[in-house]
Design a protein around this motif. Structure first.
Motif, short mmCIF file in Angstrom:
data_model
loop_
_atom_site.label_atom_id
_atom_site.label_comp_id
_atom_site.label_asym_id
_atom_site.label_seq_id
_atom_site.Cartn_x
_atom_site.Cartn_y
_atom_site.Cartn_z
N LEU A 86 0.80 -1.21 0.07
CA LEU A 86 0.25 -0.19 -0.08
C LEU A 86 0.82 1.09 0.10
O LEU A 86 2.14 1.12 0.20
N ALA A 90 1.91 1.11 4.14
CA ALA A 90 0.91 1.01 5.24
C ALA A 90 0.23 -0.15 5.43
O ALA A 90 0.39 -1.00 4.47
N LEU A 93 -5.57 0.63 4.67
CA LEU A 93 -6.13 1.80 4.11
C LEU A 93 -7.73 1.53 3.70
O LEU A 93 -7.91 0.76 3.08
N ARG A 95 -9.76 3.50 1.31
CA ARG A 95 -9.87 4.28 0.28
C ARG A 95 -10.99 5.28 0.31
O ARG A 95 -11.98 4.78 0.60
N VAL A 124 -9.46 -1.50 10.13
CA VAL A 124 -10.13 -0.87 8.58
C VAL A 124 -11.54 -1.20 8.70
O VAL A 124 -12.00 -0.07 7.94
N SER A 132 -5.68 5.80 7.11
CA SER A 132 -4.69 4.91 6.88
C SER A 132 -3.92 4.35 8.22
O SER A 132 -3.72 5.37 8.89
N SER A 134 -0.53 3.24 9.60
CA SER A 134 0.71 3.07 9.32
C SER A 134 1.58 1.97 9.64
O SER A 134 2.20 1.31 8.78
N TRP A 171 -3.49 1.80 -6.70
CA TRP A 171 -3.69 2.71 -5.16
C TRP A 171 -4.80 3.71 -5.04
O TRP A 171 -5.30 4.09 -4.14
#
Length: 317
Positions: A86, A90, A93, A95, A124, A132, A134, A171
């Motif tokens: 990612l 990460a 995420l 999105r 998530v 996101s 990390s 991405w």
């Protein structure tokens, strides 16, 4: 039996004992390396994806496939997209278009990658769009709680339908064009990708062709126990049957997350599709050699071949 022995907790399945070699490859005992913190040490699980039908594929995506995604079949019916890498490496995420990702190739991790993935999935699932995560790594669980692992969250019998990409355009949502730092990050990531393809066929799974520049390679994650697979490869080597053909050569193997990954050098002038049938034939030979070990112990010649193959192994976490 003493009271101390009776109350001593059982070692977690797949965990490393204090006197065993540390899986990090340092050559030290675990208690003198990653286990030196005593009771607070980060327990290393050497085979984190054991019990999952997708184990070999997860190892491939974690270790050497550059750009790919796959849908994770969650037990609760929700949908999470597994990704090799990612942005900024990460761990997870959400999105802006609502797609939820978890990453395999991350910046830091604990001794149990399965637990890390479960934590990223749980994060998530609750994250707002645009957020996101990390990093995921060692943590102290609350008293009386047992952290979830990937095996607890996904269908263990489900296979992964891997979708390979030649870049990291996925991405971003389809209707978004990269600009500024995002565009530069994408450009750098895309430049680092080596052309990769998945070999096809019902009898060939978790086998990837990669063009490394001067030569191409086949990297094949195998499900057999390491020593049994190594013995089978030695039997084929002694017979002169370990290559995929005249334009190939067995290069060695590496250990990754409890499994052995044999590697072959290939003629890069040949397309990946030209290796599908030779790989299927080799897979049949490997299967036959593995089966034969139950009735036919290795000969002295085959044992010498095994020693030679063992000398061409490396270990990665």
């Amino acid at each position: 039996m003493s009271k101390r022995a009776a109350t001593k907790p059982a070692q977690p399945e797949g965990a490393v004992g204090p006197r065993q070699p540390c899986p990090c490859g340092s050559g030290k005992r675990y208690k003198a390396c990653h286990g030196k913190a005593g009771g607070a040490a980060d327990v290393i699980v050497t085979r984190p994806f054991e019990g999952l039908a997708a184990e070999c594929e997860l190892v491939a995506l974690r270790e050497f496939v550059p750009s790919a995604i796959a849908k994770l079949p969650m037990r609760d019916g929700s949908e999470i997209t597994l990704a090799t890498v990612l942005p900024m490496a990460a761990a997870a995420l959400h999105r802006n278009d609502g797609v939820r990702f978890v990453g395999l190739q991350v910046q830091t991790h604990s001794g149990d990658i399965s637990r890390d993935l479960a934590r990223a999935i749980e994060w998530v699932q609750e994250a707002e769009t645009g957020q996101s995560l990390s990093v995921v790594g060692p943590e102290t669980a609350e008293t009386g709680t047992v952290p979830a692992r990937l095996q607890d969250l996904i269908d263990p019998e489900a296979a992964l339908d891997v979708e390979l990409h030649s870049d990291f355009g996925w991405w971003l949502p389809e209707d978004v064009d990269p600009t500024g730092e995002v565009a530069l990050s994408l450009e750098r990531a895309n430049a680092a990708i080596m052309p990769t393809d998945r070999l096809r066929g019902e009898r060939v799974t978790s086998a990837y062709w990669v063009d490394a520049g001067e030569k191409a390679h086949l990297r094949w994650v195998r499900p057999e126990p390491e020593e049994k697979l190594l013995a089978a490869l030695a039997r084929l080597s002694a017979r002169g049957e370990l290559a995929l053909g005249e334009e190939s050569r067995y290069a060695g193997s590496f250990r990754a997350h409890g499994l052995l990954v044999p590697v072959w050098d290939l003629d890069r002038e040949l397309h990946a599709r030209e290796w599908d049938e030779p790989a299927a034939a080799l897979g049949d030979r490997i299967d036959d050699a593995v089966a034969s070990l139950d009735d036919e112990p290795l000969t002295s010649t085959e044992r010498r071949a095994r020693d030679g193959l063992r000398g061409r192994q490396i270990t990665i976490r």
